[in-house]
Scaffold this active site. Structure first.
Site, PDB file in Angstrom:
ATOM      1  N   TYR A  68    -102.366  32.485  16.753  1.00 14.90           N
ATOM      2  CA  TYR A  68    -101.191  31.877  17.369  1.00 14.90           C
ATOM      3  C   TYR A  68    -100.202  32.961  17.810  1.00 14.90           C
ATOM      4  O   TYR A  68     -99.730  32.962  18.958  1.00 14.90           O
ATOM      5  CB  TYR A  68    -100.521  30.920  16.391  1.00 14.90           C
ATOM      6  CG  TYR A  68     -99.274  30.267  16.938  1.00 14.90           C
ATOM      7  CD1 TYR A  68     -99.359  29.213  17.835  1.00 14.90           C
ATOM      8  CD2 TYR A  68     -98.005  30.712  16.565  1.00 14.90           C
ATOM      9  CE1 TYR A  68     -98.223  28.611  18.342  1.00 14.90           C
ATOM     10  CE2 TYR A  68     -96.861  30.119  17.067  1.00 14.90           C
ATOM     11  CZ  TYR A  68     -96.976  29.067  17.953  1.00 14.90           C
ATOM     12  OH  TYR A  68     -95.831  28.480  18.467  1.00 14.90           O
ATOM     13  N   SER A 110     -93.016  32.035  21.581  1.00 17.55           N
ATOM     14  CA  SER A 110     -92.679  31.874  20.174  1.00 17.55           C
ATOM     15  C   SER A 110     -92.081  33.155  19.598  1.00 17.55           C
ATOM     16  O   SER A 110     -92.478  34.263  19.981  1.00 17.55           O
ATOM     17  CB  SER A 110     -93.921  31.507  19.366  1.00 17.55           C
ATOM     18  OG  SER A 110     -93.660  31.501  17.975  1.00 17.55           O
TER      19      SER A 110
END
Length: 253
Positions: free
Chosen positions: A158, A145
């Site tokens: 995350y 990500s």
């Protein structure tokens, strides 16, 4: 050996990745954790023959091993693994340090790390060991990500999990190169999946699109195309790389 296991392939980016591999002649193991109807819809839409469904919770080390073994039993040796499954940011797991209770903080970190990092590392171990035993070359692609670099203040677990996944992939690239197994990662920015439809259609949709000078967000198919390339034999020299897929919305030095 055109067999691929795609984790978290029931919809969104995972579905697009499974579709891209199937269109390129791979037999695909479509992994899902809980949504069998969505996974079955992915499977039914794949071009070609010989694709299979594989279920299991990657947060459980024994189930992670079973996922790899089941895929191999049904397809043969898995030559390509795509670590796509993830606990993604949502309203249910927001954990700002100034707002979350300690219990909420602990729960968010444990759930996220168990799937995004440990689940990926465990299934990588199982697939890599089977590849090494077979003597065949292979590839592993991790879906990371942009948040690993840009930061995720509302979802720090995350961001940290994806940064760790990138680092894990680079370690594996070095460890597995002597066995002709390439390992690379992609780092998508905002992608227009079903899960993001409300955000993109809401009051902040334009601001999200304006993060990129292209004035839009990425598509699952664009991520899938990059993953398919990194899994190809011609991309072996890209092993160890992290490919940014964010439309110049975040540039790292």
């Amino acid at each position: 050996m055109k067999n691929v296991l795609v984790t978290g392939a029931s919809r969104g980016i995972g579905r697009a990745i499974a579709t891209a591999f199937a269109a390129d002649g791979y037999r695909v193991a479509v992994h899902y954790a809980s949504s069998r109807p969505d996974a079955a819809a992915t499977l039914d839409a794949l071009p070609g023959d010989g694709h299979v469904l594989v279920s299991g919770d990657l947060a459980d080390p024994q189930q992670a091993r079973a996922i790899a073994e089941t895929a191999a039993d049904r397809l043969g040796v898995v030559g390509t693994l795509v670590n796509n499954a993830a606990v993604a940011p949502s309203a249910a797991n927001i954990h700002r340090v100034a707002d979350a209770s300690y219990d909420e903080w602990q729960a968010a970190w444990r759930e996220t790390i168990d799937v995004n990092l440990l689940g990926a590392s465990n299934i990588t171990y199982c697939v890599a060991r089977a590849l090494i035993a077979s003597g065949e070359p292979g590839t592993i692609v991790n879906v990371g990500s942009r948040g690993a670099f840009k930061g995720e203040p509302d979802y720090p677990a995350y961001g940290a999990s994806k940064a760790a996944l990138h680092a894990f992939g680079q370690s594996m690239a070095i460890a597995l190169a002597p066995h002709a197994i390439g390992v690379a990662s992609v780092a998508p920015g905002f992608v227009s999946t079903e899960r993001q439809a409300d955000k993109l259609g809401g009051a902040h949709g334009d601001a999200i699109r304006d993060q990129s000078p292209f004035g839009r967000v990425g598509t699952p198919e664009e991520v899938a195309a990059a993953v398919l390339f990194l899994a190809s034999p011609g991309a072996q020299w890209a092993s160890g790389s992290i490919l940014d897929l964010n439309g110049a919305s975040y540039l790292r030095s």
